[in-house]
Design a protein around this motif. Structure first.
Motif, PDB file in Angstrom:
ATOM      1  N   PHE A 298      22.881  19.002  -1.419  1.00 36.69           N
ATOM      2  CA  PHE A 298      23.241  18.729  -0.028  1.00 36.69           C
ATOM      3  C   PHE A 298      23.959  17.393   0.067  1.00 36.69           C
ATOM      4  N   ASP A 299      24.801  17.276   1.080  1.00 37.94           N
ATOM      5  CA  ASP A 299      25.414  15.976   1.317  1.00 37.94           C
ATOM      6  C   ASP A 299      24.391  15.055   1.989  1.00 37.94           C
ATOM      7  N   ASP A 300      24.729  13.755   2.063  1.00 40.79           N
ATOM      8  CA  ASP A 300      23.779  12.772   2.572  1.00 40.79           C
ATOM      9  C   ASP A 300      23.381  13.048   4.019  1.00 40.79           C
ATOM     10  N   ARG A 301      24.320  13.487   4.822  1.00 42.57           N
ATOM     11  CA  ARG A 301      24.033  13.720   6.241  1.00 42.57           C
ATOM     12  C   ARG A 301      23.035  14.864   6.413  1.00 42.57           C
ATOM     13  N   THR A 302      23.213  15.932   5.648  1.00 46.47           N
ATOM     14  CA  THR A 302      22.301  17.066   5.745  1.00 46.47           C
ATOM     15  C   THR A 302      20.910  16.693   5.248  1.00 46.47           C
ATOM     16  N   LEU A 303      20.853  15.945   4.147  1.00 47.84           N
ATOM     17  CA  LEU A 303      19.568  15.494   3.634  1.00 47.84           C
ATOM     18  C   LEU A 303      18.853  14.612   4.650  1.00 47.84           C
ATOM     19  N   ASP A 304      19.614  13.770   5.323  1.00 45.85           N
ATOM     20  CA  ASP A 304      19.046  12.902   6.343  1.00 45.85           C
ATOM     21  C   ASP A 304      18.390  13.724   7.446  1.00 45.85           C
ATOM     22  N   HIS A 305      19.067  14.798   7.859  1.00 47.59           N
ATOM     23  CA  HIS A 305      18.521  15.669   8.896  1.00 47.59           C
ATOM     24  C   HIS A 305      17.284  16.414   8.398  1.00 47.59           C
ATOM     25  N   LEU A 306      17.303  16.844   7.146  1.00 47.80           N
ATOM     26  CA  LEU A 306      16.153  17.560   6.593  1.00 47.80           C
ATOM     27  C   LEU A 306      14.923  16.655   6.512  1.00 47.80           C
ATOM     28  N   VAL A 307      15.133  15.385   6.175  1.00 42.19           N
ATOM     29  CA  VAL A 307      14.012  14.441   6.162  1.00 42.19           C
ATOM     30  C   VAL A 307      13.454  14.258   7.572  1.00 42.19           C
ATOM     31  N   ASP A 308      14.347  14.193   8.574  1.00 40.34           N
ATOM     32  CA  ASP A 308      13.876  14.123   9.967  1.00 40.34           C
ATOM     33  C   ASP A 308      12.983  15.314  10.305  1.00 40.34           C
ATOM     34  N   LEU A 309      13.428  16.487   9.934  1.00 37.14           N
ATOM     35  CA  LEU A 309      12.673  17.704  10.244  1.00 37.14           C
ATOM     36  C   LEU A 309      11.364  17.771   9.469  1.00 37.14           C
TER      37      LEU A 309
ATOM     38  N   ASP B 199       0.805  -1.225   0.000  1.00 29.63           N
ATOM     39  CA  ASP B 199       0.000   0.000   0.000  1.00 29.63           C
ATOM     40  C   ASP B 199       0.834   1.270   0.000  1.00 29.63           C
ATOM     41  N   ALA B 200       1.911   1.272   0.771  1.00 33.79           N
ATOM     42  CA  ALA B 200       2.678   2.501   0.970  1.00 33.79           C
ATOM     43  C   ALA B 200       3.494   2.885  -0.254  1.00 33.79           C
ATOM     44  N   ARG B 201       3.813   1.915  -1.078  1.00 30.61           N
ATOM     45  CA  ARG B 201       4.657   2.218  -2.238  1.00 30.61           C
ATOM     46  C   ARG B 201       4.043   3.315  -3.099  1.00 30.61           C
ATOM     47  N   GLU B 202       2.749   3.237  -3.324  1.00 29.46           N
ATOM     48  CA  GLU B 202       2.070   4.265  -4.132  1.00 29.46           C
ATOM     49  C   GLU B 202       1.630   5.450  -3.282  1.00 29.46           C
ATOM     50  N   ALA B 203       1.104   5.164  -2.085  1.00 32.30           N
ATOM     51  CA  ALA B 203       0.555   6.237  -1.254  1.00 32.30           C
ATOM     52  C   ALA B 203       1.614   7.243  -0.835  1.00 32.30           C
ATOM     53  N   LEU B 204       2.848   6.773  -0.577  1.00 27.73           N
ATOM     54  CA  LEU B 204       3.916   7.660  -0.095  1.00 27.73           C
ATOM     55  C   LEU B 204       4.926   8.003  -1.191  1.00 27.73           C
ATOM     56  N   GLU B 205       4.546   7.784  -2.421  1.00 27.50           N
ATOM     57  CA  GLU B 205       5.422   8.087  -3.551  1.00 27.50           C
ATOM     58  C   GLU B 205       5.636   9.596  -3.687  1.00 27.50           C
ATOM     59  N   TRP B 206       6.863   9.994  -3.991  1.00 22.48           N
ATOM     60  CA  TRP B 206       7.159  11.396  -4.303  1.00 22.48           C
ATOM     61  C   TRP B 206       6.844  11.622  -5.772  1.00 22.48           C
ATOM     62  N   ARG B 207       5.959  12.556  -6.048  1.00 22.58           N
ATOM     63  CA  ARG B 207       5.490  12.784  -7.409  1.00 22.58           C
ATOM     64  C   ARG B 207       6.060  14.088  -7.963  1.00 22.58           C
ATOM     65  N   ALA B 208       6.782  13.957  -9.036  1.00 25.51           N
ATOM     66  CA  ALA B 208       7.367  15.135  -9.668  1.00 25.51           C
ATOM     67  C   ALA B 208       6.298  15.837 -10.509  1.00 25.51           C
ATOM     68  N   ASP B 209       6.086  17.108 -10.228  1.00 21.65           N
ATOM     69  CA  ASP B 209       5.107  17.900 -10.972  1.00 21.65           C
ATOM     70  C   ASP B 209       5.734  19.253 -11.261  1.00 21.65           C
TER      71      ASP B 209
ATOM     72  N   GLU C  20      13.486   1.161   3.260  1.00 23.07           N
ATOM     73  CA  GLU C  20      13.164   1.449   1.866  1.00 23.07           C
ATOM     74  C   GLU C  20      12.449   2.798   1.727  1.00 23.07           C
ATOM     75  N   GLN C  21      11.537   3.081   2.645  1.00 15.64           N
ATOM     76  CA  GLN C  21      10.820   4.354   2.565  1.00 15.64           C
ATOM     77  C   GLN C  21      11.751   5.521   2.860  1.00 15.64           C
ATOM     78  N   ARG C  22      12.682   5.315   3.777  1.00 16.62           N
ATOM     79  CA  ARG C  22      13.663   6.358   4.076  1.00 16.62           C
ATOM     80  C   ARG C  22      14.480   6.694   2.828  1.00 16.62           C
ATOM     81  N   GLU C  23      14.897   5.685   2.112  1.00 17.58           N
ATOM     82  CA  GLU C  23      15.660   5.907   0.879  1.00 17.58           C
ATOM     83  C   GLU C  23      14.833   6.667  -0.146  1.00 17.58           C
ATOM     84  N   ARG C  24      13.544   6.324  -0.245  1.00 13.42           N
ATOM     85  CA  ARG C  24      12.669   7.048  -1.181  1.00 13.42           C
ATOM     86  C   ARG C  24      12.476   8.489  -0.748  1.00 13.42           C
ATOM     87  N   ASP C  25      12.354   8.721   0.560  1.00 15.68           N
ATOM     88  CA  ASP C  25      12.168  10.092   1.056  1.00 15.68           C
ATOM     89  C   ASP C  25      13.409  10.949   0.802  1.00 15.68           C
TER      90      ASP C  25
END
Length: 223
Positions: free
Chosen positions: A172-183, A89-99, A151-156
């Motif tokens: 951004f580097d990976d560490r900064t992106l990781d923090h931004l996803v947390d926020l 279910d989550a694969r489609e529901a939580l997909e990032w959609r480019a628009d 897997e969802q973290r990688e998609r986010d």
């Protein structure tokens, strides 16, 4: 699939009747995709109706119209069934959609609103139940973190990276992106897991705006 309020959700779409799919699970081959989907549908419907503690393999089998032995041939436990239905279910529901027709902030806000809506769906209730059970069961915690959450973290991270690249070519580097996803996602998870309150539009819009403002700060960007 039914929503929590009883209306029909399009989160999970059954395959065409003519489509025959051989699916391999962590416990072996599955004979029928239609039977697999019947079991997954039954599991998340019963979870919403009865709660995690009252969910049983016997109940799932009865609701799905299959033998209990069939379920045990494919899954070890109700947790494994819920992990599969969550992944589907989550694969489609939580997909990032480019628009490209939308601005960056509007796109980010739209994605966060889909995350908020997800928690109101049966699939979101499955995730909340598994997160709760994971606090008491180390095997569930390990399976959830190594599978769906990883897997969802990688998609986010990938989705946010691509979106920010549209905004003034921000990288951004990976560490900064990781923090931004947390926020970005932390306030939504806190709202539903800790306070137990609905995620309102104001929280979604404020979170999106503040994360973008932080990302645009020179001190946040890669040197």
């Amino acid at each position: 699939m039914r929503r929590v309020d009883g209306t029909i959700s399009a989160t999970r779409k059954p395959p065409p009747a003519c489509e025959k799919t051989t699916v391999v699970s962590r416990t072996g081959p599955r004979r029928s995709e239609s039977v697999r989907l019947a079991v997954l549908h039954a599991a998340d419907d019963l979870l919403v109706e009865r709660g995690f503690a009252a969910l049983t393999i016997e109940g799932i089998a009865q609701r799905a119209g299959v033998a209990k032995q069939t379920i045990y041939r494919w899954w070890k436990s109700k947790v494994d069934i819920l992990l599969d239905t969550l992944t589907d279910d989550a694969r489609e529901a939580l997909e990032w959609r480019a628009d490209e027709s939308r601005g960056v902030e509007e796109t980010l806000t739209s994605h966060l609103q889909r995350v908020a809506d997800f928690f109101e769906e049966p699939a979101g209730q499955v995730l909340l139940a598994l997160l709760g059970h994971a606090q008491l069961d180390s095997e569930t915690a390990a399976s959830l973190r190594a599978g769906f959450l990883k897997e969802q973290r990688e998609r986010d991270i990938a989705g946010l990276r691509d979106l920010l690249a549209r905004d003034q070519d921000l990288t951004f580097d990976d560490r900064t992106l990781d923090h931004l996803v947390d926020l970005l996602l932390g306030p939504l998870y806190y709202r539903v897991l800790v306070s137990g309150s609905p995620i309102d539009k104001e929280l979604v819009e404020t979170t999106s705006r503040l994360v973008l403002a932080l990302a645009r700060e020179p001190s946040t960007r890669n040197p």
